[in-house]
Design a protein around this motif. Structure first.
Motif, PDB file in Angstrom:
ATOM      1  N   PHE A 148       0.828  -1.210   0.000  1.00 28.35           N
ATOM      2  CA  PHE A 148       0.000   0.000   0.000  1.00 28.35           C
ATOM      3  C   PHE A 148       0.863   1.262   0.000  1.00 28.35           C
ATOM      4  O   PHE A 148       0.662   2.158  -0.818  1.00 28.35           O
ATOM      5  CB  PHE A 148      -0.924  -0.018   1.222  1.00 28.35           C
ATOM      6  N   PHE A 149       1.845   1.317   0.891  1.00 27.94           N
ATOM      7  CA  PHE A 149       2.674   2.523   0.971  1.00 27.94           C
ATOM      8  C   PHE A 149       3.630   2.641  -0.209  1.00 27.94           C
ATOM      9  O   PHE A 149       3.987   3.754  -0.601  1.00 27.94           O
ATOM     10  CB  PHE A 149       3.403   2.603   2.315  1.00 27.94           C
ATOM     11  N   VAL A 208       4.446  21.382  -0.927  1.00 24.41           N
ATOM     12  CA  VAL A 208       3.567  21.009   0.187  1.00 24.41           C
ATOM     13  C   VAL A 208       3.308  19.503   0.138  1.00 24.41           C
ATOM     14  O   VAL A 208       3.327  18.829   1.168  1.00 24.41           O
ATOM     15  CB  VAL A 208       2.237  21.786   0.133  1.00 24.41           C
ATOM     16  N   TYR A 209       3.126  18.963  -1.059  1.00 20.71           N
ATOM     17  CA  TYR A 209       2.791  17.554  -1.217  1.00 20.71           C
ATOM     18  C   TYR A 209       3.990  16.620  -1.102  1.00 20.71           C
ATOM     19  O   TYR A 209       3.805  15.405  -1.054  1.00 20.71           O
ATOM     20  CB  TYR A 209       2.087  17.324  -2.553  1.00 20.71           C
ATOM     21  N   THR A 210       5.200  17.143  -1.040  1.00 20.49           N
ATOM     22  CA  THR A 210       6.363  16.257  -0.893  1.00 20.49           C
ATOM     23  C   THR A 210       6.350  15.520   0.443  1.00 20.49           C
ATOM     24  O   THR A 210       7.074  14.546   0.609  1.00 20.49           O
ATOM     25  CB  THR A 210       7.694  17.030  -1.030  1.00 20.49           C
ATOM     26  N   VAL A 211       5.530  15.957   1.356  1.00 19.64           N
ATOM     27  CA  VAL A 211       5.421  15.254   2.632  1.00 19.64           C
ATOM     28  C   VAL A 211       4.811  13.858   2.444  1.00 19.64           C
ATOM     29  O   VAL A 211       5.045  12.973   3.258  1.00 19.64           O
ATOM     30  CB  VAL A 211       4.611  16.080   3.658  1.00 19.64           C
ATOM     31  N   ILE A 212       4.093  13.638   1.377  1.00 18.79           N
ATOM     32  CA  ILE A 212       3.444  12.346   1.162  1.00 18.79           C
ATOM     33  C   ILE A 212       4.486  11.227   1.025  1.00 18.79           C
ATOM     34  O   ILE A 212       4.440  10.253   1.784  1.00 18.79           O
ATOM     35  CB  ILE A 212       2.474  12.389  -0.039  1.00 18.79           C
ATOM     36  N   PRO A 213       5.443  11.319   0.086  1.00 14.46           N
ATOM     37  CA  PRO A 213       6.429  10.233   0.032  1.00 14.46           C
ATOM     38  C   PRO A 213       7.373  10.223   1.234  1.00 14.46           C
ATOM     39  O   PRO A 213       7.806   9.150   1.675  1.00 14.46           O
ATOM     40  CB  PRO A 213       7.186  10.485  -1.276  1.00 14.46           C
ATOM     41  N   LEU A 238       9.002   7.125   6.018  1.00  8.22           N
ATOM     42  CA  LEU A 238       9.125   7.070   7.482  1.00  8.22           C
ATOM     43  C   LEU A 238       8.205   5.997   8.058  1.00  8.22           C
ATOM     44  O   LEU A 238       8.592   5.242   8.938  1.00  8.22           O
ATOM     45  CB  LEU A 238       8.800   8.441   8.081  1.00  8.22           C
ATOM     46  N   PHE A 239       6.998   5.916   7.539  1.00  6.41           N
ATOM     47  CA  PHE A 239       6.044   4.911   8.003  1.00  6.41           C
ATOM     48  C   PHE A 239       6.581   3.510   7.726  1.00  6.41           C
ATOM     49  O   PHE A 239       6.497   2.618   8.582  1.00  6.41           O
ATOM     50  CB  PHE A 239       4.695   5.113   7.308  1.00  6.41           C
ATOM     51  N   ILE A 240       7.144   3.289   6.534  1.00  8.69           N
ATOM     52  CA  ILE A 240       7.685   1.978   6.170  1.00  8.69           C
ATOM     53  C   ILE A 240       8.838   1.597   7.084  1.00  8.69           C
ATOM     54  O   ILE A 240       8.930   0.457   7.561  1.00  8.69           O
ATOM     55  CB  ILE A 240       8.108   1.962   4.688  1.00  8.69           C
ATOM     56  N   ILE A 241       9.737   2.535   7.339  1.00  7.79           N
ATOM     57  CA  ILE A 241      10.871   2.261   8.225  1.00  7.79           C
ATOM     58  C   ILE A 241      10.379   1.851   9.610  1.00  7.79           C
ATOM     59  O   ILE A 241      10.824   0.856  10.182  1.00  7.79           O
ATOM     60  CB  ILE A 241      11.812   3.481   8.306  1.00  7.79           C
ATOM     61  N   ASN A 242       9.428   2.613  10.136  1.00 11.55           N
ATOM     62  CA  ASN A 242       8.894   2.297  11.462  1.00 11.55           C
ATOM     63  C   ASN A 242       8.076   1.008  11.456  1.00 11.55           C
ATOM     64  O   ASN A 242       8.092   0.248  12.424  1.00 11.55           O
ATOM     65  CB  ASN A 242       8.075   3.463  12.002  1.00 11.55           C
ATOM     66  N   LEU A 243       7.373   0.748  10.361  1.00  6.10           N
ATOM     67  CA  LEU A 243       6.623  -0.503  10.232  1.00  6.10           C
ATOM     68  C   LEU A 243       7.570  -1.693  10.287  1.00  6.10           C
ATOM     69  O   LEU A 243       7.296  -2.682  10.982  1.00  6.10           O
ATOM     70  CB  LEU A 243       5.837  -0.520   8.919  1.00  6.10           C
ATOM     71  N   LEU A 244       8.678  -1.623   9.567  1.00  9.00           N
ATOM     72  CA  LEU A 244       9.635  -2.724   9.570  1.00  9.00           C
ATOM     73  C   LEU A 244      10.231  -2.933  10.956  1.00  9.00           C
ATOM     74  O   LEU A 244      10.390  -4.074  11.409  1.00  9.00           O
ATOM     75  CB  LEU A 244      10.723  -2.479   8.525  1.00  9.00           C
ATOM     76  N   GLN A 245      10.518  -1.835  11.642  1.00  5.78           N
ATOM     77  CA  GLN A 245      11.063  -1.947  12.997  1.00  5.78           C
ATOM     78  C   GLN A 245      10.056  -2.599  13.940  1.00  5.78           C
ATOM     79  O   GLN A 245      10.391  -3.493  14.712  1.00  5.78           O
ATOM     80  CB  GLN A 245      11.475  -0.555  13.496  1.00  5.78           C
ATOM     81  N   VAL A 246       8.809  -2.188  13.860  1.00 10.14           N
ATOM     82  CA  VAL A 246       7.766  -2.757  14.722  1.00 10.14           C
ATOM     83  C   VAL A 246       7.513  -4.221  14.348  1.00 10.14           C
ATOM     84  O   VAL A 246       7.348  -5.063  15.229  1.00 10.14           O
ATOM     85  CB  VAL A 246       6.470  -1.913  14.625  1.00 10.14           C
ATOM     86  N   SER A 247       7.516  -4.525  13.059  1.00  8.52           N
ATOM     87  CA  SER A 247       7.272  -5.899  12.614  1.00  8.52           C
ATOM     88  C   SER A 247       8.374  -6.840  13.085  1.00  8.52           C
ATOM     89  O   SER A 247       8.088  -7.957  13.538  1.00  8.52           O
ATOM     90  CB  SER A 247       7.145  -5.949  11.091  1.00  8.52           C
TER      91      SER A 247
END
Length: 135
Positions: A76-77, A106-111, A116-125
């Motif tokens: 998804f990400f 302004v929209y560059t925050v999306i990627p 950042l979400f993916i990095i943290n997801l992998l750490q939590v997983s």
């Protein structure tokens, strides 16, 4: 953002000369804060989730659920990251009304927040995987 909003309050109510750019800048800063906060929220597991199956599952099933959910979220990400670059590119010609910033900035925050979400997801997983293996 606090400083910008504080300036707006001071100039609007004390000086009686509101600053036009503070409202727009605070809006964009709030957008950035919200998107970046989702990545942080992932690192502390603050996002809502349905853990009923996970809590009832045994060790092997927990690992399967971790891998499956992580793979789906990564897909998804990844789609968000890939498609956001086209969106950002098209938005670079549009400018914000007051600040005259390219809206693509302004929209560059999306990627950025997605990575950042993916990095943290992998750490939590990985953490959940290790914890699931020990149970």
């Amino acid at each position: 953002m606090v400083i910008v909003v504080f300036l707006q309050v001071i100039f609007r109510f004390v000086v009686d000369q509101p600053l036009a750019w503070t409202e727009e800048l605070s809006r964009y800063l709030l957008i950035w804060l919200t998107f970046l906060g989702t990545g942080y929220g992932m690192s502390v597991k603050a996002h809502p989730s349905i853990e009923l199956l996970f809590e009832k599952a045994g060790g092997l099933m927990k690992k399967v659920l971790i891998v499956l959910s992580t793979a789906l979220i990564l897909f998804f990400f990844w789609q968000i990251i890939v498609n956001s670059f086209e969106f950002i590119g098209r938005s670079m010609t549009q400018t914000s009304p007051v600040l005259q910033l390219p809206m693509g900035l302004v929209y560059t925050v999306i990627p950025i927040s997605s990575v950042l979400f993916i990095i943290n997801l992998l750490q939590v997983s990985v953490s959940e995987w290790r914890r699931g293996a020990s149970q």
